[in-house]
Each structure stands twice: as structure tokens, then as C-alpha cells.
Design a protein around this motif. Structure first.
Motif, PDB file in Angstrom:
ATOM      1  N   ALA A 126       3.154  -7.331 -11.555  1.00  0.00           N
ATOM      2  CA  ALA A 126       2.797  -6.306 -10.571  1.00  0.00           C
ATOM      3  C   ALA A 126       1.746  -5.399 -11.198  1.00  0.00           C
ATOM      4  O   ALA A 126       1.965  -4.840 -12.272  1.00  0.00           O
ATOM      5  N   ILE A 127       0.610  -5.271 -10.527  1.00  0.00           N
ATOM      6  CA  ILE A 127      -0.507  -4.474 -11.025  1.00  0.00           C
ATOM      7  C   ILE A 127      -0.635  -3.221 -10.173  1.00  0.00           C
ATOM      8  O   ILE A 127      -0.753  -3.310  -8.945  1.00  0.00           O
ATOM      9  N   ASN A 128      -0.603  -2.056 -10.803  1.00  0.00           N
ATOM     10  CA  ASN A 128      -0.853  -0.805 -10.090  1.00  0.00           C
ATOM     11  C   ASN A 128      -2.343  -0.705  -9.812  1.00  0.00           C
ATOM     12  O   ASN A 128      -3.158  -0.772 -10.731  1.00  0.00           O
ATOM     13  N   VAL A 129      -2.704  -0.539  -8.536  1.00  0.00           N
ATOM     14  CA  VAL A 129      -4.092  -0.616  -8.084  1.00  0.00           C
ATOM     15  C   VAL A 129      -4.509   0.686  -7.403  1.00  0.00           C
ATOM     16  O   VAL A 129      -3.719   1.297  -6.692  1.00  0.00           O
ATOM     17  N   SER A 130      -5.757   1.087  -7.640  1.00  0.00           N
ATOM     18  CA  SER A 130      -6.357   2.229  -6.932  1.00  0.00           C
ATOM     19  C   SER A 130      -7.712   1.809  -6.380  1.00  0.00           C
ATOM     20  O   SER A 130      -8.498   1.160  -7.082  1.00  0.00           O
ATOM     21  N   GLU A 131      -7.976   2.185  -5.139  1.00  0.00           N
ATOM     22  CA  GLU A 131      -9.297   1.913  -4.573  1.00  0.00           C
ATOM     23  C   GLU A 131     -10.267   2.961  -5.098  1.00  0.00           C
ATOM     24  O   GLU A 131      -9.985   4.154  -5.081  1.00  0.00           O
ATOM     25  N   ILE A 132     -11.411   2.509  -5.577  1.00  0.00           N
ATOM     26  CA  ILE A 132     -12.444   3.410  -6.089  1.00  0.00           C
ATOM     27  C   ILE A 132     -13.357   3.862  -4.956  1.00  0.00           C
ATOM     28  O   ILE A 132     -13.680   5.028  -4.825  1.00  0.00           O
ATOM     29  N   GLY A 133     -13.767   2.917  -4.117  1.00  0.00           N
ATOM     30  CA  GLY A 133     -14.641   3.267  -3.002  1.00  0.00           C
ATOM     31  C   GLY A 133     -15.220   2.032  -2.348  1.00  0.00           C
ATOM     32  O   GLY A 133     -15.035   0.914  -2.828  1.00  0.00           O
ATOM     33  N   ALA A 134     -15.933   2.248  -1.243  1.00  0.00           N
ATOM     34  CA  ALA A 134     -16.570   1.159  -0.514  1.00  0.00           C
ATOM     35  C   ALA A 134     -17.762   1.705   0.254  1.00  0.00           C
ATOM     36  O   ALA A 134     -17.755   2.872   0.664  1.00  0.00           O
ATOM     37  N   GLY A 135     -18.780   0.858   0.426  1.00  0.00           N
ATOM     38  CA  GLY A 135     -19.937   1.274   1.202  1.00  0.00           C
ATOM     39  C   GLY A 135     -21.139   0.402   0.947  1.00  0.00           C
ATOM     40  O   GLY A 135     -21.084  -0.546   0.160  1.00  0.00           O
ATOM     41  N   SER A 171       0.836  -1.196   0.000  1.00  0.00           N
ATOM     42  CA  SER A 171       0.000   0.000   0.000  1.00  0.00           C
ATOM     43  C   SER A 171       0.872   1.248   0.000  1.00  0.00           C
ATOM     44  O   SER A 171       1.898   1.300   0.671  1.00  0.00           O
ATOM     45  N   ASN A 172       0.446   2.259  -0.759  1.00  0.00           N
ATOM     46  CA  ASN A 172       1.114   3.555  -0.739  1.00  0.00           C
ATOM     47  C   ASN A 172       0.534   4.468   0.337  1.00  0.00           C
ATOM     48  O   ASN A 172       0.983   5.599   0.502  1.00  0.00           O
ATOM     49  N   GLY A 173      -0.503   3.997   1.037  1.00  0.00           N
ATOM     50  CA  GLY A 173      -1.108   4.757   2.120  1.00  0.00           C
ATOM     51  C   GLY A 173      -2.111   5.806   1.669  1.00  0.00           C
ATOM     52  O   GLY A 173      -2.632   6.562   2.480  1.00  0.00           O
ATOM     53  N   ASP A 174      -2.402   5.851   0.368  1.00  0.00           N
ATOM     54  CA  ASP A 174      -3.322   6.860  -0.163  1.00  0.00           C
ATOM     55  C   ASP A 174      -4.430   6.244  -1.015  1.00  0.00           C
ATOM     56  O   ASP A 174      -5.004   6.903  -1.875  1.00  0.00           O
ATOM     57  N   GLY A 175      -4.723   4.966  -0.785  1.00  0.00           N
ATOM     58  CA  GLY A 175      -5.737   4.277  -1.585  1.00  0.00           C
ATOM     59  C   GLY A 175      -5.184   3.652  -2.844  1.00  0.00           C
ATOM     60  O   GLY A 175      -5.928   3.095  -3.641  1.00  0.00           O
ATOM     61  N   THR A 176      -3.870   3.751  -3.045  1.00  0.00           N
ATOM     62  CA  THR A 176      -3.225   3.111  -4.182  1.00  0.00           C
ATOM     63  C   THR A 176      -2.176   2.137  -3.669  1.00  0.00           C
ATOM     64  O   THR A 176      -1.786   2.171  -2.502  1.00  0.00           O
ATOM     65  N   GLY A 177      -1.726   1.275  -4.551  1.00  0.00           N
ATOM     66  CA  GLY A 177      -0.693   0.326  -4.174  1.00  0.00           C
ATOM     67  C   GLY A 177      -0.318  -0.549  -5.345  1.00  0.00           C
ATOM     68  O   GLY A 177      -0.768  -0.341  -6.474  1.00  0.00           O
ATOM     69  N   VAL A 178       0.505  -1.541  -5.056  1.00  0.00           N
ATOM     70  CA  VAL A 178       0.958  -2.477  -6.075  1.00  0.00           C
ATOM     71  C   VAL A 178       0.619  -3.890  -5.613  1.00  0.00           C
ATOM     72  O   VAL A 178       1.041  -4.331  -4.540  1.00  0.00           O
ATOM     73  N   LEU A 179      -0.165  -4.584  -6.437  1.00  0.00           N
ATOM     74  CA  LEU A 179      -0.568  -5.957  -6.174  1.00  0.00           C
ATOM     75  C   LEU A 179       0.339  -6.872  -6.989  1.00  0.00           C
ATOM     76  O   LEU A 179       0.420  -6.748  -8.217  1.00  0.00           O
TER      77      LEU A 179
END
Length: 191
Positions: free
Chosen positions: A136-145, A114-122
Motif C-alpha cells: 500500500a503506497i500513500n499517495v498525494s496529487e501534486i497537480g494537473a494542467g 481516495s481520502n477526498g483531499d488529493g491524497t489516498g492509498v494505492l
């Protein structure tokens, strides 16, 4: 001895009850809220865009410990869809995906940073055309709820570029087509 065993069980239950735990999700392919799309140059003159219509997968995610995330996806490669039936037939042939011999592609994660900002590398093993390589996939969280039906959802997107030749797919479409871009949009339903 019984008191010691009982005290150990109570302690384990109390500690286990306060520890954060990852939530498990099923990727929502049934509701068509997840996509695996691709883009590759056609001879250097235009882009060929397409997707895989049939895939399934799961992931687990803990907001308090994103590094423990796990992802598993299986793709039916015969479901390739470039919006042209004859081209899709060729893409399924031995020249490209050879779906009769290699009907599935698969990704199994091994780590997430995790990069600590909702992004990371999987990072994980990707198997395509009978060959497995770490990617390695560059990943961003879109949202949750919560969703309108009483469930809870979480979504991510990711992208990767790789060479089909690394997976034994060596049909020559010219130097501009030496790599393919994959874009993933994944929405999971918490179980």
C-alpha cells in the motif's frame, strides 16, 4: 427489430458520451520528470540514497471517480544508481538484487482509496527479486494542467517503507537497515 437495434445503439452512444471517462497517461521518464528514489540506513551510521534510472509506466485517472485509478510500472533494477560504481556493482550482485536472475521489478495496482483531499492509498502487487507481495503506497496529487507544448500533465508523489528480507534479499547490514524507504515522484503526459 431493426428499429429496436438502432434505438439501443443510439441510447448506448448517448449514454456513453455523457459518462465520465478516465484519462490515460504515460509516465514522463524520457523528459526525466519522474523519479523512483530509495533511502536505507548504512549500518545505523548514515543514509545511503539512490535511485533507479530506467523505468516506464502508465496510469489512468478520472477526477470524478479516483477510486477507478490504475497504475502499472516496470523498473530495470540494473539501473540502480547510488552514485558509487563499486557499490552499485555490489547492489546488482546475488547479495542484493541479483539482476542477472531478476532483471525487473514491477508494480500493478489493484485498488485506490481516495481520502477526498488529493491524497489516498494505492494498493497493488509489487514484484521484486522474484517475489510478489501486496503493498500500500500513500499517495498525494501534486497537480494537473496544460504544459507549454500543448499537452496535459498530471503528477503524484508517493512513499512506502518495506523490508528487503520480505523479498528474499537477506544481506545483513545490521538492524538499522532492515527496511528501505521508497519515494516516487510521477508526472504523466495525457495520451
Amino acid at each position: 427489430m431493426k428499429k429496436l437495434l438502432l434505438a439501443s445503439l443510439v441510447s448506448a452512444a448517448l449514454l456513453g458520451g455523457t459518462a465520465a471517462q478516465a484519462d490515460d497517461y504515460v509516465i514522463d521518464t524520457e523528459g526525466a520528470h519522474a523519479f523512483i528514489q530509495f533511502k536505507i540506513s548504512h549500518l545505523g551510521y548514515s543514509w545511503l540514497l539512490g535511485r533507479f534510472n530506467d523505468f516506464e509506466g502508465t496510469f489512468s485517472y478520472d477526477e470524478a471517480n479516483p477510486e477507478a485509478a490504475k497504475v502499472s510500472v516496470v523498473i530495470d533494477v540494473a539501473s540502480i544508481d547510488s552514485n558509487h560504481a563499486e557499490r552499485d556493482k555490489h547492489l546488482r550482485s546475488e547479495d542484493f538484487l541479483n539482476v542477472s536472475e531478476f532483471p525487473r521489478a514491477q508494480f500493478e495496482s489493484s485498488s485506490y482509496v481516495s481520502n477526498g483531499d488529493g491524497t489516498g492509498v494505492l494498493v497493488g502487487d509489487f514484484t521484486l527479486h522474484g517475489t510478489t507481495k501486496e503493498i500500500a503506497i500513500n499517495v498525494s496529487e501534486i497537480g494537473a494542467g496544460p504544459d507549454p507544448w500543448g499537452g496535459y500533465r498530471r503528477g503524484f508523489e508517493g512513499a512506502i517503507t518495506f523490508a528487503p528480507a520480505d523479498y528474499g534479499i537477506e544481506y545483513d547490514l545490521g538492524p538499522a537497515a532492515e527496511t528501505v524507504e521508497i519515494f516516487l515522484s510521477i508526472e504523466g503526459i495525457r495520451q
